[in-house]
Design an enzyme around this catalytic site. Structure first.
Site, short mmCIF file in Angstrom:
data_model
loop_
_atom_site.label_atom_id
_atom_site.label_comp_id
_atom_site.label_asym_id
_atom_site.label_seq_id
_atom_site.Cartn_x
_atom_site.Cartn_y
_atom_site.Cartn_z
N GLY A 21 2.68 1.82 10.66
CA GLY A 21 3.64 2.91 10.52
C GLY A 21 4.35 3.28 11.80
N SER A 77 3.67 -2.57 10.18
CA SER A 77 5.12 -2.59 10.41
C SER A 77 5.79 -3.90 10.02
CB SER A 77 5.43 -2.23 11.88
OG SER A 77 5.00 -0.90 12.15
N GLU A 115 -6.71 4.38 7.88
CA GLU A 115 -6.52 5.82 7.60
C GLU A 115 -7.76 6.40 6.93
OE1 GLU A 115 -2.71 5.43 5.64
OE2 GLU A 115 -1.86 4.78 7.55
N GLU A 151 -5.12 -5.41 10.49
CA GLU A 151 -4.12 -4.37 10.70
C GLU A 151 -4.41 -3.63 12.01
OE1 GLU A 151 -2.16 -3.03 6.84
OE2 GLU A 151 -4.01 -1.88 7.00
N HIS A 179 -9.39 0.84 4.97
CA HIS A 179 -8.10 1.04 5.63
C HIS A 179 -8.29 1.97 6.82
CE1 HIS A 179 -3.98 2.28 6.39
NE2 HIS A 179 -3.60 1.20 5.73
N LYS A 184 0.03 4.29 -0.22
CA LYS A 184 -0.62 5.47 0.37
C LYS A 184 -0.42 6.69 -0.55
CE LYS A 184 0.37 3.42 4.79
NZ LYS A 184 0.27 3.53 6.22
N ASN A 229 0.87 -1.18 0.00
CA ASN A 229 0.00 0.00 0.00
C ASN A 229 0.90 1.23 0.00
OD1 ASN A 229 -1.79 2.07 0.53
ND2 ASN A 229 -2.16 1.47 2.66
C1 PEP Z 1 -0.55 -0.07 5.89
O1 PEP Z 1 -0.53 1.06 5.46
O2 PEP Z 1 -1.50 -0.80 5.61
C2 PEP Z 1 0.57 -0.54 6.70
C3 PEP Z 1 0.50 -1.73 7.23
O3 PEP Z 1 1.64 0.33 6.88
P1 PEP Z 1 3.07 -0.03 7.51
O4 PEP Z 1 3.54 -1.32 6.89
O5 PEP Z 1 3.95 1.12 7.14
O6 PEP Z 1 2.89 -0.18 8.98
#
Ligand code: PEP
Length: 242
Positions: free
Chosen positions: A164, A202, A90, A158, A88, A11, A9
């Site tokens: 992040g 992460s 976000e 997630e 997601h 973003k 992803n």
């Molecule tokens: C994500 O944006 O879905 C995500 C898991 O980000 P990150 O791997 O940077 O934690």
């Protein structure tokens, strides 16, 4: 047998210059897994010829109309996407997307022939209050539509606090939630065993092997570490070897 999926992803990152990274990712041999990149929608057409799957990061619930700035699932498909993320965290936070909205967007994705990667996960406060499994149940019940099948839907677990941040749940915590998701799906869908369940939050090369060894982890949704081939291809390799 569920085919494993390494999903990136991007973003709100990447201009046409980033096509070189996507090309390196796409050309990295990964015969035993599916690879998906979800770049900003502005790059979907540029990535359409690459030998990997591409996806949107979100879609509107309607097929067309007066929704300035939004994109329909049909438009994503038209630009070459085979998948789209929905729900997601976000989007849920920045755009106040509820389970009902995520459900409608996932139906729109299915109607356009896209595979919906439906994202769920608890906040830190919910985990600390021991509410994780209840939150997962309620998000699954609300966000996953009746149109879902193992072929057109992927669930991405997630934890919001792991996205992040560099923080990752313990392997036992991930395993507990993934087996809970499988059991929840089994109450609703005859083909529950076929749904792929991704872990996201992460993921990087240094923790990928351990995460991919967990039961019911069928791949990863990766943010930061999907932006370059140097970071993402070792994760693809780890998944292929798992
Ligand atoms: C994500 O944006 O879905 C995500 C898991 O980000 P990150 O791997 O940077 O934690």
């Amino acid at each position: 047998m569920r085919r494993k999926l390494a999903a990136g992803n991007w973003k709100m990152n990447g201009t046409r210059q980033a096509t070189a990274q996507a090309r390196d990712i796409a050309n990295h041999p990964a015969p035993d897994i599916d690879v998906l990149l979800c770049p900003p929608a502005t790059l979907l057409a540029a990535f359409a010829d690459l030998p990997i799957n591409t996806g949107g990061q979100d879609c509107h619930m309607m097929t067309s109309g007066a929704h300035t700035g939004d994109l329909s699932a049909d438009m994503l498909a038209d630009a070459g996407a085979a998948y789209t993320l929905t729900g997601h965290s976000e989007r849920r936070t920045d755009h106040a997307e509820t389970d009902t909205i995520v459900n409608a967007k996932s139906v729109a994705a299915h109607n356009a022939g896209l595979i919906a990667v439906i994202c769920i996960g608890e906040t830190l406060a919910q985990r600390e209050a021991n509410e994780t499994l209840a939150v997962i149940d309620s998000q699954l019940a609300g966000s996953v539509p009746d149109t879902a099948t193992a072929a057109n839907t992927v669930i991405a677990y997630e934890p919001v606090w792991a996205i992040g941040t560099g923080k990752v749940p313990t392997l036992d915590q991930i395993g507990e939630v993934h087996s809970h998701i499988r059991a929840h799906l089994a109450k609703r869908f005859d083909d529950a065993d076929g749904f792929r369940i991704l872990y996201g939050g992460s993921v990087k090369a240094s923790n990928a092997n351990d995460i991919f060894a967990i039961d019911n982890v069928d791949g990863a949704l990766v943010g930061g570490a999907s932006l370059t081939a140097a970071d993402f291809t070792p994760i693809m390799d780890a998944l292929g070897a798992s």
